[in-house]
Write a protein that holds these residues in place. Structure first.
Motif, PDB file in Angstrom:
ATOM      1  N   ASN A 233       0.619  -1.222   0.316  1.00  0.00           N
ATOM      2  CA  ASN A 233       0.275   0.173   0.061  1.00  0.00           C
ATOM      3  C   ASN A 233       0.906   0.857  -0.024  1.00  0.00           C
ATOM      4  N   GLY A 234       2.092   1.258   0.312  1.00  0.00           N
ATOM      5  CA  GLY A 234       2.670   2.565   1.033  1.00  0.00           C
ATOM      6  C   GLY A 234       3.630   2.386  -0.148  1.00  0.00           C
ATOM      7  N   LEU A 235       4.551   1.719  -0.205  1.00  0.00           N
ATOM      8  CA  LEU A 235       6.265   1.438  -0.790  1.00  0.00           C
ATOM      9  C   LEU A 235       5.701   1.550  -2.243  1.00  0.00           C
ATOM     10  N   PRO A 236       6.816   2.978  -3.191  1.00  0.00           N
ATOM     11  CA  PRO A 236       6.849   2.580  -4.289  1.00  0.00           C
ATOM     12  C   PRO A 236       7.584   1.100  -5.028  1.00  0.00           C
ATOM     13  N   SER A 237       7.491   1.297  -6.314  1.00  0.00           N
ATOM     14  CA  SER A 237       7.503   0.062  -6.805  1.00  0.00           C
ATOM     15  C   SER A 237       9.054  -0.351  -6.544  1.00  0.00           C
ATOM     16  N   GLU A 238       9.536   0.670  -7.774  1.00  0.00           N
ATOM     17  CA  GLU A 238      10.946   0.432  -7.569  1.00  0.00           C
ATOM     18  C   GLU A 238      11.909   0.456  -5.634  1.00  0.00           C
ATOM     19  N   ALA A 239      11.319   0.498  -5.411  1.00  0.00           N
ATOM     20  CA  ALA A 239      11.917   1.219  -3.552  1.00  0.00           C
ATOM     21  C   ALA A 239      12.091   0.154  -3.377  1.00  0.00           C
ATOM     22  N   ARG A 240      10.639  -1.408  -4.388  1.00  0.00           N
ATOM     23  CA  ARG A 240      11.098  -2.445  -3.362  1.00  0.00           C
ATOM     24  C   ARG A 240      12.071  -3.225  -3.915  1.00  0.00           C
ATOM     25  N   ILE A 241      12.608  -2.684  -4.521  1.00  0.00           N
ATOM     26  CA  ILE A 241      14.386  -3.679  -5.343  1.00  0.00           C
ATOM     27  C   ILE A 241      14.788  -3.894  -4.731  1.00  0.00           C
ATOM     28  N   THR A 242      15.077  -2.479  -4.338  1.00  0.00           N
ATOM     29  CA  THR A 242      16.139  -2.632  -2.861  1.00  0.00           C
ATOM     30  C   THR A 242      16.008  -2.521  -1.352  1.00  0.00           C
ATOM     31  N   THR A 243      14.898  -1.604  -1.467  1.00  0.00           N
ATOM     32  CA  THR A 243      14.096  -1.811   0.162  1.00  0.00           C
ATOM     33  C   THR A 243      14.107  -2.959   0.568  1.00  0.00           C
ATOM     34  N   ILE A 244      13.034  -4.501   0.050  1.00  0.00           N
ATOM     35  CA  ILE A 244      12.912  -5.726   0.845  1.00  0.00           C
ATOM     36  C   ILE A 244      14.486  -6.762   0.811  1.00  0.00           C
ATOM     37  N   PRO A 245      15.428  -6.670  -0.256  1.00  0.00           N
ATOM     38  CA  PRO A 245      16.408  -7.639   0.053  1.00  0.00           C
ATOM     39  C   PRO A 245      17.411  -6.553   0.843  1.00  0.00           C
ATOM     40  N   GLY A 246      17.278  -5.601   1.043  1.00  0.00           N
ATOM     41  CA  GLY A 246      18.178  -4.620   2.099  1.00  0.00           C
ATOM     42  C   GLY A 246      17.615  -4.612   3.194  1.00  0.00           C
ATOM     43  N   HIS A 247      16.686  -4.937   3.615  1.00  0.00           N
ATOM     44  CA  HIS A 247      15.728  -4.550   5.447  1.00  0.00           C
ATOM     45  C   HIS A 247      16.798  -6.451   5.592  1.00  0.00           C
ATOM     46  N   LEU A 248      16.822  -7.302   4.671  1.00  0.00           N
ATOM     47  CA  LEU A 248      16.272  -8.861   4.766  1.00  0.00           C
ATOM     48  C   LEU A 248      18.136  -9.436   5.658  1.00  0.00           C
ATOM     49  N   SER A 249      19.057  -8.056   4.211  1.00  0.00           N
ATOM     50  CA  SER A 249      20.356  -8.157   5.027  1.00  0.00           C
ATOM     51  C   SER A 249      20.745  -7.493   5.461  1.00  0.00           C
ATOM     52  N   GLY A 250      20.075  -6.654   6.119  1.00  0.00           N
ATOM     53  CA  GLY A 250      20.535  -5.379   7.945  1.00  0.00           C
ATOM     54  C   GLY A 250      21.102  -4.091   7.192  1.00  0.00           C
ATOM     55  N   ASP A 251      21.154  -4.473   5.654  1.00  0.00           N
ATOM     56  CA  ASP A 251      22.034  -2.898   5.304  1.00  0.00           C
ATOM     57  C   ASP A 251      20.412  -1.836   5.161  1.00  0.00           C
ATOM     58  N   PHE A 252      19.800  -2.162   5.182  1.00  0.00           N
ATOM     59  CA  PHE A 252      18.460  -1.304   6.272  1.00  0.00           C
ATOM     60  C   PHE A 252      17.813  -1.434   7.288  1.00  0.00           C
ATOM     61  N   PRO A 253      18.406  -1.221   8.587  1.00  0.00           N
ATOM     62  CA  PRO A 253      18.061  -1.946   9.544  1.00  0.00           C
ATOM     63  C   PRO A 253      16.646  -1.328  10.297  1.00  0.00           C
ATOM     64  N   PHE A 254      15.675  -0.287   9.184  1.00  0.00           N
ATOM     65  CA  PHE A 254      14.764   0.921   9.469  1.00  0.00           C
ATOM     66  C   PHE A 254      14.408   0.511  10.923  1.00  0.00           C
ATOM     67  N   GLN A 255      14.063   1.685  11.912  1.00  0.00           N
ATOM     68  CA  GLN A 255      13.148   1.378  12.687  1.00  0.00           C
ATOM     69  C   GLN A 255      11.627   1.328  12.153  1.00  0.00           C
ATOM     70  N   SER A 256      11.287   1.525  11.573  1.00  0.00           N
ATOM     71  CA  SER A 256       9.842   1.580  11.089  1.00  0.00           C
ATOM     72  C   SER A 256       9.671   1.444   9.104  1.00  0.00           C
ATOM     73  N   PHE A 257       8.378   0.595   8.960  1.00  0.00           N
ATOM     74  CA  PHE A 257       8.648   0.618   7.484  1.00  0.00           C
ATOM     75  C   PHE A 257       7.988   2.223   6.946  1.00  0.00           C
ATOM     76  N   PRO A 258       6.795   3.408   8.127  1.00  0.00           N
ATOM     77  CA  PRO A 258       6.023   3.766   7.145  1.00  0.00           C
ATOM     78  C   PRO A 258       6.911   5.063   7.386  1.00  0.00           C
ATOM     79  N   TRP A 259       7.976   4.971   8.474  1.00  0.00           N
ATOM     80  CA  TRP A 259       9.027   6.318   8.258  1.00  0.00           C
ATOM     81  C   TRP A 259       9.945   6.458   7.062  1.00  0.00           C
ATOM     82  N   ASN A 260       9.937   4.690   6.726  1.00  0.00           N
ATOM     83  CA  ASN A 260      10.919   4.723   5.443  1.00  0.00           C
ATOM     84  C   ASN A 260      10.642   5.313   4.036  1.00  0.00           C
ATOM     85  N   MET A 261       9.216   4.400   4.114  1.00  0.00           N
ATOM     86  CA  MET A 261       8.792   5.062   2.829  1.00  0.00           C
ATOM     87  C   MET A 261       8.030   6.449   2.847  1.00  0.00           C
TER      88      MET A 261
END
Length: 276
Positions: A233-261
């Protein structure tokens, strides 16, 4: 009158003989014991055959359905193809309480998809004999990928994405330390991902995840992340390509998804916090 009686006796006898012959043929066609022997001769493990027989008895499975399961597995085994997924699909049907007819249909579908997947993998392997993937043997590599591809063959979009991943492996765009378990797991997740995201996006997410060196456990989380409402519902299409793997790898250990989106793309140094 006597001639009429004789004719009736002759007709009755003929019908009985036809009925007996028909039952003998049907009994031979659906003879579990004979089919189990054929499966054993084809190389199917005895322990698996025993387990199937026991489960079939516990679930009051008709002989015809049991024979269909055995014949599908035997046909695959005879051609050197993986067959355990046939048993697993059957057990899944037992657990869900689906009808014997549907179990037979599912098993035959698995057999067909496995054969088509093997054809695809064999053609690809013929063109890529020197692969950089770490694996124990050529047979293991071929069979594991065949099972993975067979899981996505029901969806043409998923199959297309799987081919893109294989192409990435062919042209050496994946790191040499990518192992067979990671590759097979990544491909098998595609059917769940392409149901909510375009195949071009799914294959890019998977390829980026493989390049990030994610473990099998992490790769298995890709579908659940991409299905998450915050991403849909909130993450732009292109952003998913980097954000999802990045979150799992720990490159983007963001505090909350809404803050990032709210910013569209992951920030360089977001605050550390609990994962999604």
């Amino acid at each position: 009158m006597r001639w009429y009686i004789n004719i009736m006796l002759w007709v009755s006898t003929g019908l009985i003989l036809v009925a007996v012959s028909f039952s003998e043929v049907c009994g031979q066609d659906f003879n579990p014991a004979e089919t189990i022997n054929e499966a054993r001769e084809a190389g199917i493990e005895v322990s698996m055959l025993n387990e199937l027989s026991n489960r079939a008895e516990q679930n009051n499975l008709p002989d015809q359905t049991l024979v269909t399961i055995l014949r599908s597995a035997t046909e695959l085994a005879r051609n050197g193809l993986p067959y355990k997924q046939v048993f697993n699909k059957s057990y899944e049907g037992f657990a869900k309480g689906i009808s014997p007819d549907r179990i037979e249909s599912n098993v035959l579908t698995i057999q067909e998809r496995t054969i088509r997947a093997a054809d695809m993998i064999d053609s690809w392997l013929a063109e890529n004999r020197d692969l950089p993937v770490q694996t124990a043997s050529h047979t293991e590599f071929r069979n594991e990928l065949t099972v993975a591809i067979s899981k996505v063959n029901e969806n043409s979009a998923s199959a297309s994405a799987a081919k893109t991943i294989l192409h990435s492996l062919s042209n050496r765009s994946l790191p040499p330390n990518v192992g067979l378990p990671e590759l097979a797991t990544a491909i098998s997740t595609l059917s769940q991902m392409t149901s909510v995201t375009p195949p071009w996006q799914a294959d890019k997410i998977v390829i980026r995840a493989l390049r990030s060196g994610l473990s099998v456990e992490k790769l298995q989380q890709l579908p659940s992340l991409i299905h998450h409402p915050l991403i849909q519902n909130g993450l732009p299409s292109e952003a998913r390509i980097t954000t999802i793997p990045g979150h799992l790898s720990g490159d983007f250990p963001f505090q909350s998804f809404p803050w990032n989106m709210n910013r569209g793309f992951p920030q360089p140094n977001p605050p550390k916090g609990t994962p999604l």
